[in-house]
Design a protein around this motif. Structure first.
Motif, PDB file in Angstrom:
ATOM      1  N   ASN A  71       0.842  -1.185   0.000  1.00 14.74           N
ATOM      2  CA  ASN A  71       0.000   0.000   0.000  1.00 14.74           C
ATOM      3  C   ASN A  71       0.882   1.240   0.000  1.00 14.74           C
ATOM      4  O   ASN A  71       1.564   1.523   0.972  1.00 14.74           O
ATOM      5  N   GLY A  72       0.852   1.980  -1.104  1.00 11.99           N
ATOM      6  CA  GLY A  72       1.629   3.208  -1.222  1.00 11.99           C
ATOM      7  C   GLY A  72       0.767   4.440  -1.015  1.00 11.99           C
ATOM      8  O   GLY A  72       1.090   5.518  -1.506  1.00 11.99           O
ATOM      9  N   THR A  73      -0.354   4.273  -0.294  1.00 13.15           N
ATOM     10  CA  THR A  73      -1.270   5.387  -0.044  1.00 13.15           C
ATOM     11  C   THR A  73      -1.560   5.481   1.456  1.00 13.15           C
ATOM     12  O   THR A  73      -1.057   4.692   2.248  1.00 13.15           O
ATOM     13  N   ARG A  74      -2.427   6.423   1.804  1.00 14.67           N
ATOM     14  CA  ARG A  74      -2.879   6.547   3.195  1.00 14.67           C
ATOM     15  C   ARG A  74      -4.215   5.832   3.400  1.00 14.67           C
ATOM     16  O   ARG A  74      -4.761   5.835   4.498  1.00 14.67           O
ATOM     17  N   ARG A  75      -4.754   5.223   2.346  1.00 13.64           N
ATOM     18  CA  ARG A  75      -6.038   4.498   2.437  1.00 13.64           C
ATOM     19  C   ARG A  75      -5.814   3.160   3.134  1.00 13.64           C
ATOM     20  O   ARG A  75      -5.119   2.287   2.626  1.00 13.64           O
ATOM     21  N   ALA A  76      -6.427   2.986   4.271  1.00 16.21           N
ATOM     22  CA  ALA A  76      -6.262   1.754   5.055  1.00 16.21           C
ATOM     23  C   ALA A  76      -6.886   0.569   4.314  1.00 16.21           C
ATOM     24  O   ALA A  76      -7.974   0.668   3.750  1.00 16.21           O
ATOM     25  N   GLY A  77      -6.159  -0.551   4.293  1.00 14.50           N
ATOM     26  CA  GLY A  77      -6.676  -1.794   3.727  1.00 14.50           C
ATOM     27  C   GLY A  77      -6.617  -1.900   2.219  1.00 14.50           C
ATOM     28  O   GLY A  77      -7.078  -2.899   1.660  1.00 14.50           O
ATOM     29  N   LEU A  78      -6.055  -0.918   1.536  1.00 14.80           N
ATOM     30  CA  LEU A  78      -6.020  -0.954   0.069  1.00 14.80           C
ATOM     31  C   LEU A  78      -5.216  -2.145  -0.442  1.00 14.80           C
ATOM     32  O   LEU A  78      -5.666  -2.867  -1.337  1.00 14.80           O
ATOM     33  N   ALA A  79      -4.051  -2.374   0.121  1.00 15.74           N
ATOM     34  CA  ALA A  79      -3.209  -3.496  -0.325  1.00 15.74           C
ATOM     35  C   ALA A  79      -3.909  -4.834  -0.082  1.00 15.74           C
ATOM     36  O   ALA A  79      -3.837  -5.740  -0.912  1.00 15.74           O
ATOM     37  N   ASP A  80      -4.616  -4.950   1.042  1.00 17.05           N
ATOM     38  CA  ASP A  80      -5.355  -6.181   1.332  1.00 17.05           C
ATOM     39  C   ASP A  80      -6.441  -6.424   0.286  1.00 17.05           C
ATOM     40  O   ASP A  80      -6.624  -7.558  -0.174  1.00 17.05           O
ATOM     41  N   ASN A  81      -7.163  -5.368  -0.090  1.00 18.82           N
ATOM     42  CA  ASN A  81      -8.230  -5.499  -1.084  1.00 18.82           C
ATOM     43  C   ASN A  81      -7.677  -5.903  -2.455  1.00 18.82           C
ATOM     44  O   ASN A  81      -8.226  -6.775  -3.122  1.00 18.82           O
ATOM     45  N   VAL A  82      -6.594  -5.250  -2.862  1.00 16.97           N
ATOM     46  CA  VAL A  82      -5.996  -5.562  -4.165  1.00 16.97           C
ATOM     47  C   VAL A  82      -5.422  -6.983  -4.146  1.00 16.97           C
ATOM     48  O   VAL A  82      -5.580  -7.743  -5.113  1.00 16.97           O
ATOM     49  N   SER A  83      -4.801  -7.380  -3.039  1.00 16.67           N
ATOM     50  CA  SER A  83      -4.280  -8.750  -2.902  1.00 16.67           C
ATOM     51  C   SER A  83      -5.397  -9.765  -3.043  1.00 16.67           C
ATOM     52  O   SER A  83      -5.253 -10.787  -3.729  1.00 16.67           O
ATOM     53  N   ALA A  84      -6.525  -9.490  -2.391  1.00 16.74           N
ATOM     54  CA  ALA A  84      -7.678 -10.408  -2.454  1.00 16.74           C
ATOM     55  C   ALA A  84      -8.197 -10.520  -3.883  1.00 16.74           C
ATOM     56  O   ALA A  84      -8.546 -11.618  -4.338  1.00 16.74           O
ATOM     57  N   GLU A  85      -8.222  -9.401  -4.622  1.00 19.38           N
ATOM     58  CA  GLU A  85      -8.678  -9.442  -6.013  1.00 19.38           C
ATOM     59  C   GLU A  85      -7.745 -10.295  -6.869  1.00 19.38           C
ATOM     60  O   GLU A  85      -8.200 -11.091  -7.689  1.00 19.38           O
ATOM     61  N   PHE A  86      -6.433 -10.111  -6.700  1.00 25.23           N
ATOM     62  CA  PHE A  86      -5.480 -10.926  -7.462  1.00 25.23           C
ATOM     63  C   PHE A  86      -5.594 -12.397  -7.064  1.00 25.23           C
ATOM     64  O   PHE A  86      -5.525 -13.285  -7.917  1.00 25.23           O
ATOM     65  N   GLN A  87      -5.776 -12.676  -5.801  1.00 23.72           N
ATOM     66  CA  GLN A  87      -5.907 -14.057  -5.338  1.00 23.72           C
ATOM     67  C   GLN A  87      -7.176 -14.689  -5.919  1.00 23.72           C
ATOM     68  O   GLN A  87      -7.160 -15.848  -6.337  1.00 23.72           O
ATOM     69  N   ASP A  88      -8.270 -13.926  -5.979  1.00 22.99           N
ATOM     70  CA  ASP A  88      -9.514 -14.437  -6.566  1.00 22.99           C
ATOM     71  C   ASP A  88      -9.345 -14.752  -8.047  1.00 22.99           C
ATOM     72  O   ASP A  88     -10.063 -15.589  -8.589  1.00 22.99           O
ATOM     73  N   ARG A  89      -8.399 -14.109  -8.681  1.00 19.65           N
ATOM     74  CA  ARG A  89      -8.145 -14.345 -10.115  1.00 19.65           C
ATOM     75  C   ARG A  89      -7.140 -15.467 -10.338  1.00 19.65           C
ATOM     76  O   ARG A  89      -6.763 -15.743 -11.465  1.00 19.65           O
ATOM     77  N   GLY A  90      -6.657 -16.084  -9.245  1.00 18.90           N
ATOM     78  CA  GLY A  90      -5.801 -17.258  -9.368  1.00 18.90           C
ATOM     79  C   GLY A  90      -4.315 -17.035  -9.177  1.00 18.90           C
ATOM     80  O   GLY A  90      -3.526 -17.966  -9.313  1.00 18.90           O
TER      81      GLY A  90
END
Length: 185
Positions: A71-90
């Motif tokens: 996460n290169g921002t101040r938005r909490a949980g952004l990296a977790d959300n993006v990780s989950a999206e990539f994981q859902d895509r395999g």
């Protein structure tokens, strides 16, 4: 009768001679091929001395790509959300975390020689707007993605395919050369 046996003997002898010559020729071809094999030799790939061999092959499936989202921002949980999206895509996703530095653009993709082709594919998930950052000294095949302030969402499957067509095939970064297909980098 005796003539027939003699003739059969010469026929067999001739067949054994032909078979023997063919077997020896095949053996010579195999020995020469093994002796001249150059698949593991970087110089044989046409890569000049001092240049790094890189893997520009596009992965066949997401499970072949290892990612770590930061996460290169101040938005909490952004990296977790993006990780989950990539994981859902395999994709194989390592635990996400916050980046030490903040990033103002869409994303920064950091990769090394083992993942040049895979990094190109990952750029397509950001519609080519992610900034690639190649590091020849990087020894891992894990791609780091620093998600920035301008990130909104990952591309859909169709958008990824269209983006790959626009981005084009992966090429070897400056100071490196593409490894032959199938060569382990």
């Amino acid at each position: 009768m005796q003539r027939r046996l003699i003739r059969m003997g010469y026929t067999r002898l001739r067949a054994y001679l032909v078979f023997g010559v063919l077997a020896i020729a095949a053996l010579v071809v195999v020995v020469v091929a093994v002796a001249r094999d150059s698949q593991g030799d970087p110089a044989a790939s046409g890569c000049p001395a001092g240049m790094t061999l890189v893997n520009v092959t596009l992965p066949r499936e997401p499970a072949q790509v290892k990612l770590r989202v930061l996460n290169g921002t101040r938005r909490a949980g952004l990296a977790d959300n993006v990780s989950a999206e990539f994981q859902d895509r395999g994709f194989k996703v390592q635990p996400s975390k916050d980046s030490k530095t903040k990033f103002a653009k869409v994303a920064l993709i950091q990769y090394g020689p083992k993942s040049v082709g895979a990094a190109q594919w990952i750029r397509a998930y950001f519609l080519g707007e992610a900034e690639p950052q190649y590091n020849a000294a990087r020894t891992t095949d894990v791609i780091d993605i620093i998600v920035g302030e301008q990130f909104r969402s990952l591309a859909t499957f169709t958008e990824v395919n269209q983006s790959m067509a626009q981005i084009g095939d992966p090429t070897a970064p400056p100071g490196s050369c593409a490894a032959p297909a199938g060569a382990g980098v």
